[in-house]
Design a protein around this motif. Structure first.
Motif, short mmCIF file in Angstrom:
data_model
loop_
_atom_site.label_atom_id
_atom_site.label_comp_id
_atom_site.label_asym_id
_atom_site.label_seq_id
_atom_site.Cartn_x
_atom_site.Cartn_y
_atom_site.Cartn_z
N LEU A 14 40.59 53.24 65.20
CA LEU A 14 41.23 54.18 64.34
C LEU A 14 42.77 53.83 64.49
O LEU A 14 43.20 52.96 65.18
CB LEU A 14 41.44 55.61 65.54
CG LEU A 14 40.33 56.42 65.61
CD1 LEU A 14 40.43 57.61 66.42
CD2 LEU A 14 39.58 56.78 64.34
N ASP A 15 43.49 53.85 63.46
CA ASP A 15 45.00 53.56 63.28
C ASP A 15 45.66 54.80 63.17
O ASP A 15 46.71 55.00 63.72
CB ASP A 15 45.20 52.78 62.03
CG ASP A 15 44.73 53.25 60.78
OD1 ASP A 15 44.05 54.53 60.96
OD2 ASP A 15 45.04 52.50 59.79
N THR A 16 45.22 55.75 62.44
CA THR A 16 46.01 57.19 62.37
C THR A 16 44.82 58.20 62.08
O THR A 16 44.00 57.95 61.32
CB THR A 16 46.65 57.23 61.10
OG1 THR A 16 47.75 56.15 61.00
CG2 THR A 16 47.55 58.60 60.88
N ILE A 62 49.37 59.37 65.46
CA ILE A 62 50.19 58.85 64.36
C ILE A 62 50.25 57.22 64.11
O ILE A 62 49.83 56.80 62.90
CB ILE A 62 51.60 59.33 64.44
CG1 ILE A 62 51.63 60.54 64.69
CG2 ILE A 62 52.64 58.71 63.41
CD1 ILE A 62 53.18 60.98 64.88
N GLN A 63 50.18 56.65 65.07
CA GLN A 63 49.81 55.15 65.17
C GLN A 63 49.36 54.68 66.14
O GLN A 63 49.89 54.81 67.34
CB GLN A 63 51.32 54.55 64.83
CG GLN A 63 51.16 52.86 64.71
CD GLN A 63 52.64 52.38 64.50
OE1 GLN A 63 53.32 52.41 65.46
NE2 GLN A 63 52.58 51.48 63.38
N ASN A 64 48.26 54.14 66.27
CA ASN A 64 47.47 53.73 67.60
C ASN A 64 47.78 52.41 67.84
O ASN A 64 47.44 51.32 67.44
CB ASN A 64 45.92 53.81 67.17
CG ASN A 64 44.85 53.71 68.36
OD1 ASN A 64 45.53 53.82 69.27
ND2 ASN A 64 43.68 53.75 68.08
N GLY A 65 48.38 52.28 69.08
CA GLY A 65 48.75 51.07 69.80
C GLY A 65 47.94 50.58 70.50
O GLY A 65 48.46 50.01 71.79
N PHE A 66 46.66 50.92 70.63
CA PHE A 66 45.60 50.45 71.75
C PHE A 66 45.54 49.06 72.12
O PHE A 66 45.93 48.62 73.09
CB PHE A 66 44.34 51.01 71.64
CG PHE A 66 43.45 50.59 72.50
CD1 PHE A 66 43.06 51.22 73.53
CD2 PHE A 66 42.21 49.43 72.08
CE1 PHE A 66 42.12 50.91 74.68
CE2 PHE A 66 41.43 49.24 72.88
CZ PHE A 66 41.24 49.67 74.15
N GLY A 101 46.68 43.37 66.86
CA GLY A 101 47.76 44.22 66.68
C GLY A 101 47.48 45.43 66.47
O GLY A 101 46.65 46.14 67.17
N LEU A 102 47.96 46.12 65.43
CA LEU A 102 47.68 47.72 64.98
C LEU A 102 46.42 47.75 63.81
O LEU A 102 46.17 48.71 63.45
CB LEU A 102 48.97 48.12 64.56
CG LEU A 102 50.27 48.14 65.22
CD1 LEU A 102 51.32 48.83 64.52
CD2 LEU A 102 50.01 49.02 66.42
N GLN A 103 46.09 46.73 63.69
CA GLN A 103 44.48 46.58 62.68
C GLN A 103 43.46 47.25 63.34
O GLN A 103 43.42 47.57 64.68
CB GLN A 103 44.25 45.00 62.45
CG GLN A 103 45.49 44.25 61.93
CD GLN A 103 45.13 42.76 61.80
OE1 GLN A 103 44.20 42.29 62.37
NE2 GLN A 103 45.67 42.01 60.82
N THR A 104 42.49 47.78 62.51
CA THR A 104 41.27 48.39 62.78
C THR A 104 40.21 47.39 62.44
O THR A 104 40.20 46.68 61.64
CB THR A 104 41.29 49.74 62.12
OG1 THR A 104 41.32 49.56 60.60
CG2 THR A 104 42.34 50.74 62.61
N ARG A 105 39.04 47.87 63.17
CA ARG A 105 37.80 47.02 62.98
C ARG A 105 37.04 47.79 61.81
O ARG A 105 37.23 48.84 61.73
CB ARG A 105 36.88 46.95 64.25
CG ARG A 105 36.60 48.32 64.95
CD ARG A 105 35.60 48.95 64.47
NE ARG A 105 34.27 48.48 65.15
CZ ARG A 105 33.12 48.97 64.87
NH1 ARG A 105 32.95 50.05 63.87
NH2 ARG A 105 32.14 48.48 65.54
#
Length: 336
Positions: free
Chosen positions: A226-228, A235-239, A263-267
């Protein structure tokens, strides 16, 4: 020296021999100019001395060549046999697949999680360098997840001659709770109650508590789903950046993480491939595709390089955006 006269027993001299006429019974002598054997009587010998000698030399050379080839083949076979025995003496690296499914709304479904686990199992099944293990217990809860992880690491004892790290493929939804901690959302958790989520620090703590003193651990972290997500209040996933920060604080030389995205990218997950590109190329890399220098060995850095190239190329080609996996850890370790 004057020649002495020779007389026979009866006192007569032997008959004089005409040395100008060839003698029929004299042995043949070779002609050095032509290489042919000429009989003393001037006739043909029916095959000369040089021809007979040539066949003998050819036979000797052929016999020697065949003997050398047989010897070389025997040595090559022995070297291959010894090398195969050495490879068989190396214990396989254990790989645990932790891919829970069955999330409750409003959590999104973990796309192709079952297919990702099946991809690893089917690709690496029968491969002698990796031993794939599937969890027997319930991994949908935090307690069951940590118990399965701890039992796996506790039972892994690296060989003294060929120490293999423990590899864990972890596919779950990564989120950040209200305290700013990276967490894993498991199927049995309440999606809107972040106190039920499993903090990433608990996962690292369990790894350090249960692994053998000299064992290294590689986590293949496929949690950047998830990103959002407004239904979860994200709102912004900083995992992933927070996991990197914790890994830097831990500074554990025997713990490495390869995250599916940076970074903030998703798979990404593509239905046409029946699995995610990260799981697909992770299994292919462990199978031998990540051997970048062709030395019949794979290090964690080689696997990370292979995944960055292949997964990112797949994402650019099929989704038009980047997804380079990220390697986290202080020290490189040999995997296979």
């Amino acid at each position: 020296t004057p020649l002495r006269s020779v007389r026979l027993a009866n006192g007569e001299r032997p008959a004089a021999r005409d040395i100008t006429r060839p003698q029929q019974n004299m042995p043949a002598t070779p002609d050095w100019r032509t290489g042919n054997q000429q009989p003393a009587g001037g006739g043909s010998s029916g095959g000369g001395w040089s021809q007979q000698s040539g066949r003998g030399v050819w036979t000797h050379t052929a016999t020697r060549t065949v003997s050398l080839l047989l010897l070389a083949g025997t040595l090559a076979g022995l070297l291959f046999y010894w090398g195969d025995l050495i490879r068989r003496d190396k214990p396989p690296a254990p790989l645990l697949v932790l891919a829970p499914s069955g999330y409750r709304a409003p959590a999104p479904p973990n796309a192709l999680v079952a297919e990702d686990g099946a991809q690893l199992v089917s690709t690496l099944a029968g491969y002698r360098n990796v031993r794939v293990e599937k969890p027997d217990g319930d991994i949908a809860t935090s307690e069951g997840f940590l118990l399965t992880l701890g039992d796996f690491l506790r039972n892994h004892r690296p060989s003294e001659t060929h120490p293999r790290p423990a590899i864990i493929y972890l596919n779950a939804i990564g989120l950040v709770n209200r305290k700013g901690e990276p967490c894993l959302l498991l199927p049995d958790h309440a999606p809107l109650d972040d106190s039920s989520w499993l903090p990433w620090s608990k996962v690292v703590e369990k790894v350090r508590e249960t692994r053998q003193p000299d064992a290294a651990v590689l986590l293949l972290l496929d949690a950047q789903h998830l990103d959002t997500d407004w239904s979860l209040g994200v709102i912004q996933n900083g995992f992933t950046p927070l996991v990197r920060e914790q890994m830097a604080e831990e500074d554990d030389p025997r713990l490495l993480v390869i995250a599916a995205a940076s970074g903030l990218q998703t798979r990404l997950a593509h239905p046409a491939t029946a699995c995610s590109p990260f799981a697909h190329y992770a299994s292919a890399g462990l199978r031998g595709g990540a051997d970048e220098d062709n030395d019949s060995a794979i290090a964690a850095s080689e696997l990370a390089t292979y995944l960055r190239r292949e997964v990112n190329a797949w994402a650019l080609r099929h989704a038009g955006r980047a997804q380079p996996p990220a390697l986290m850890g202080r020290k490189d370790v040999a995997l296979l």
